[in-house]
Scaffold this active site. Structure first.
Site, short mmCIF file in Angstrom:
data_model
loop_
_atom_site.label_atom_id
_atom_site.label_comp_id
_atom_site.label_asym_id
_atom_site.label_seq_id
_atom_site.Cartn_x
_atom_site.Cartn_y
_atom_site.Cartn_z
N LYS A 65 111.11 19.52 144.29
CA LYS A 65 110.05 19.14 143.35
C LYS A 65 110.68 18.98 141.96
O LYS A 65 110.62 19.88 141.12
CB LYS A 65 108.93 20.18 143.36
CG LYS A 65 107.60 19.59 142.92
CD LYS A 65 106.45 20.41 143.44
CE LYS A 65 105.14 20.03 142.78
NZ LYS A 65 104.65 18.70 143.09
N GLU A 68 105.51 9.63 152.81
CA GLU A 68 104.35 10.36 152.28
C GLU A 68 103.51 9.49 151.37
O GLU A 68 103.88 8.36 151.04
CB GLU A 68 104.76 11.67 151.61
CG GLU A 68 105.72 11.57 150.47
CD GLU A 68 106.09 12.95 149.93
OE1 GLU A 68 105.31 13.90 150.09
OE2 GLU A 68 107.15 13.05 149.31
C1 LIG Z 1 105.51 14.32 146.42
C2 LIG Z 1 104.56 15.36 146.88
N1 LIG Z 1 104.33 15.48 148.19
C3 LIG Z 1 103.48 16.41 148.67
C4 LIG Z 1 102.82 17.28 147.83
C5 LIG Z 1 101.90 18.31 148.39
O1 LIG Z 1 102.51 19.58 148.38
P1 LIG Z 1 101.63 20.90 148.27
O2 LIG Z 1 100.70 20.89 149.42
O3 LIG Z 1 102.61 22.01 148.37
O4 LIG Z 1 100.93 20.83 146.98
C6 LIG Z 1 103.02 17.18 146.46
C7 LIG Z 1 102.33 18.08 145.53
O5 LIG Z 1 102.82 19.13 145.24
C8 LIG Z 1 103.92 16.21 145.97
O6 LIG Z 1 104.13 16.09 144.66
#
Ligand SMILES: Cc1ncc(COP(=O)(O)O)c(C=O)c1O
Length: 338
Positions: free
Chosen positions: A183, A219
């Protein structure tokens, strides 16, 4: 309690009273500090500014019917920030420090946790940045870890309503062996052009394909992708997507509902066979997808023709928010009460 228009909150920044900070210097973390400033001062040669040495997280706190505040799966966010730190050579934030900062930030801003039943929650944003000055490309020797919070409404303005999304073939958010599973800000900077294009054409977000071959679904913007068919929850496994904590939770809830779960590459050709598809994440929760449009190939995949979320997505959504708000038993130990 603050008097905000809780039911109509956007997913945006709202100033709260305090944030929590901690500095890493001379190889060790200092003590947590409480700040009421929205600003940070840093060296102009800080590595976060020049070489993208920064990581963040996103999690939520919810107020229950009993008035108590529940934080959802924060240890998983601490672990993911640890993995990101390993990936881009940041100082690691110990789990206890992460937890203490998150809990303090929520407690100190308790009156910003939206009331039960409004659909709003308190978004928690931990941030870890290389603050030490370097001019060559190398990891910083000093870091700042901080946590701030903001009350938020749904990420997609539709809330739990189906959205239309667009396949992006001309942009990738991450390289095949790059920083996709971490992230880090750079992935989001890389997503801005395709996101702007999607918005310009009336779509809520972009659906990325695998950056190596463009054969598999990756995604959906800032959220993972899932599809439902034959009583099975199917979600991509890929080295270039963020491992979503919401997705992990939905996989478990699907099993609890007696469904099977498959985490595997999802070829684009499989899209027409799904009964329901959706995007999931802390911000998006579950956002059902109505249409996936592939403009380059002139294809439209149409789901939920009646305009309503599918029954499985609706059940998963209800089960997830019931646990988060304390309306259902926390059988998987996902929730910590403040
Ligand atoms: C690129 C991306 N994919 C997926 C997610 C979903 O992850 P999470 O369920 O841990 O928030 C997020 C958000 O955090 C994201 O920024």
């Amino acid at each position: 309690m603050e008097t905000l228009d809780w039911k109509n909150l956007p997913f945006g920044y709202v100033k709260t009273d305090y944030n929590i900070r901690c500095y890493y210097r001379n190889g060790a973390w200092g003590r947590l500090e409480i700040s009421s400033s929205e600003y940070i001062t840093m060296h102009m040669a800080a590595t976060c500014l020049h070489y993208g040495q920064e990581a963040f997280e996103g999690l939520k706190a919810f107020r229950g019917k009993d008035g108590r505040i529940r934080i959802f799966r924060w240890r998983d966010n601490a672990k993911r920030m640890h993995d990101t730190a390993t990936g881009i050579k940041l100082a690691h934030v110990p789990e206890e420090l992460f937890g203490e900062a998150v809990f303090s930030a929520v407690k100190m801003n308790e009156h910003f946790v939206p009331p039960y039943g409004t659909g709003a929650s308190l978004y928690i944003r931990p941030l870890l940045i290389g603050s030490g000055a370097e001019i060559g490309v190398k990891p910083a020797k000093e870091y700042l870890f901080m946590v701030f919070v903001s009350p938020v409404g749904p990420y997609f303005k539709e809330g739990f309503r189906p959205v239309d999304i667009m396949i992006s073939r001309n942009f990738d958010r991450a390289a095949p062996l790059g920083t996709g599973p971490y992230k880090v800000g750079g992935n989001y900077a890389a997503s801005l052009s395709s996101l702007e294009m999607a918005h310009k054409h009336g779509f809520s977000t972009t659906l990325y394909l695998d950056p190596k071959e463009k054969k598999y679904v990756d995604e959906a913007g800032p959220a993972n992708f899932f599809g439902i068919k034959n009583n099975c929850y199917i979600t991509p496994s890929s080295k270039s997507i963020l491992p979503s904590i919401t997705n992990m939770s939905l996989q478990q809830l699907s099993r609890d509902m007696g469904m099977s779960v498959e985490q595997r590459p999802v070829p684009v050709e499989e899209l027409p066979s799904f009964e329901e598809v959706g995007a999931c994440g802390t911000a998006a929760v579950i956002t059902p997808i109505r249409k996936i449009v592939d403009p380059e190939y002139n294809i439209i995949y149409d789901y939920c023709k009646d305009g309503n979320p599918g029954p499985v997505s609706a059940s998963l959504y209800q089960r997830l928010i019931a646990i988060q708000c304390g309306d259902a038993p926390d059988v998987h130990n996902w929730v910590d009460i403040i």
